[in-house]
Design an enzyme around this catalytic site. Structure first.
Site: not given
Ligand code: ARG
Length: 472
Positions: A168, A289, A295, A302
């Site tokens: 979980h 970024s 970043k 991804e």
């Protein structure tokens, strides 16, 4: 006025099937029905199939040795031109098959028109896609092995690296990072098996099924099957030209593989975040970024996660394409190619990216360890310890639950509590409890096949590597 008066000049109708037509195909319809824009990717396999077919026709006496020689040299020239990017594909000639046949006739004259004896584009295309997909599968196989070998080597190196195991997404019990990586490897191992199954089932020759019913010419289907490396000719001509279940099966394999790589990606995205800080991906797998200078984005995982969507979509596209087709061939089947091609390309790219990236994962052992120490991950070990002292498991569960509640209130993990603190919950707790409350003790105790004990992880990594290396 009879029909022949209305007939357009021969060069205005399709050379391959224009005979019964009274007007040229509408320009839009020609474009709409053409597949050469994408099926030219089957060119080398189309020529391979034609060479085998011609050789067979010569062996049964349909083509003379001279005719075969002409066809062979013509096709080889065309193959070289296509390879070099010098071939002129024409939409008017509809598809890869007719483009190549027309080019052959242009080069060698009338003999080129004999190549199609005893064959139809229907068995031709069914053969081409099988040959093409088989080649692609053979190119994908080593990519799998490379990825798995890298993953297994990392697992062996990280056999002692402790991290929290989750259920979980809540801290559950400590595991080792090596154990986690070997879980990923098991997923890939089953995917590899599915890939081999798909290859074995598609590897039969549809050549000779002709349009749908077979052919009246003397053909030898075993000859072409063996010439093309198929295990045998397909059994039924109607089925041979019609079903694309092998492409669907490949897409199903691909969907499951992408789903697995997507799950791995999701974990990498989480683990590289500032909130987890479990692992670091080298800069070459990330981008920055343009607005936020701090970043470093895990683009590769991804994108793999994102590309799973299109691969799942192609599986549904092919299932839907097939679901209402009556036997035998229908033009619908021309729509099988783009989904299959892009599935192969996507899966190949993702396997390649993973093959490079996975072995390059850098672990942040201290923060994995810290995370495993938080969240009472050894609570089950304490419960098992009390069972060892004679308490029934349900009662010990209750006792440990109370000690966890105390830990939450006091902001202390079980391993940070002193003996007296622990004894408030049970007098049976003695000094030896600290052996089981450590993370090292917890993982080492799960010492059986499939367990997370470092020695088991090392042995499992050895077995996994043997398995990958034993592949032919
Ligand atoms: N381009 C066609 C395809 O991809 C080849 C087979 C065409 N056969 C036919 N009878 N129209 O399926």
């Amino acid at each position: 006025m009879n029909n022949s008066d209305k007939k357009p000049p021969a060069d205005k109708t399709n050379q391959a099937w224009g005979g019964r037509f009274n007007e040229p195909v509408d320009t839009f319809v020609a474009r709409f029905t053409a597949s050469v824009g994408f099926d030219h990717r089957l060119a080398q396999q189309d020529i391979q199939g034609s060479l085998a077919h011609a050789k067979m026709l010569n062996s049964t006496g349909v083509l003379t040795a001279e005719e075969l020689e002409l066809i062979n040299s013509g096709l080889q020239q065309i193959a070289a031109e296509i390879e070099a990017g010098n071939f002129n594909w024409s939409i008017a000639l509809e598809d890869v098959h007719m483009n190549i046949e027309a080019a052959l006739t242009e080069r060698i004259g009338i003999v080129g028109k004999k190549l199609h004896t005893g064959r139809s584009r229907n068995d031709q295309v069914a053969t081409d896609i099988r040959l093409w997909l088989r080649d692609q599968i053979d190119a994908i196989k080593p990519m799998f092995s490379k990825l798995q070998e890298g993953m297994i080597a990392l697992a062996a190196a990280e056999a002692d690296t402790i991290m929290p195991g989750f259920t979980h997404l809540q801290t559950a019990q400590p595991v080792t990072f090596g154990h986690h990586l070997l879980a990923w490897n098991e997923m890939l191992e089953r995917d590899y098996g599915r890939l081999l199954d798909c290859r074995a089932r598609l590897n039969q020759s549809p050549l000779g099924a002709a349009a749908l019913a077979g052919t009246t010419y003397p053909i030898n289907r075993e000859f072409t099957a063996s010439e093309l490396g198929f295990t045998k000719p397909t059994e039924n001509s109607l089925d041979s030209v019609s079903d694309r279940d092998f492409a669907i099966e490949f897409c199903a394999f691909a969907s499951i593989l992408m789903t697995h790589m997507s799950r791995m990606s999701e974990e990498l995205v989480l683990w590289t975040s500032a909130q987890f800080q479990f692992v670091n991906l080298p800069d070459r797998f990330c981008t920055g970024s343009s607005i936020m200078p701090q970043k470093k984005n895990p683009d590769v995982p991804e994108l793999v996660r994102g590309k799973t969507g299109r691969v799942n979509g192609y599986l549904i596209a092919l299932l839907t394409l097939m679901k209402s087709q009556p036997l035998a061939y229908n033009k619908d089947n021309q729509e099988d190619k783009e989904p299959l091609f892009d599935t192969v390309d996507t899966v190949s790219d993702c396997l390649r990216a993973f093959g490079d990236m996975i072995p390059a994962i850098e672990t942040n052992k201290a923060s994995m360890y810290e995370a495993a120490r938080r969240g009472f991950s050894t609570a089950t070990d304490l419960a098992d310890y009390l069972v060892g002292k004679g308490i029934a498991f349900r009662d010990s569960h209750e006792i440990v639950g109370k000690s966890v509640a105390y830990g939450i209130a006091e902001n202390k993990d079980l391993s940070q509590m002193g003996l007296e603190e622990l004894q408030q919950f049970s007098e049976l707790i003695t000094e030896d409890v600290f052996d089981v409350l450590t993370l090292e003790g917890s993982v080492a105790a799960r010492n059986h096949i499939g367990g997370t004990a470092p020695d088991q992880v090392r042995a499992a990594a050895d077995r996994a590597l043997q398995q990958v290396r034993s592949r032919s």
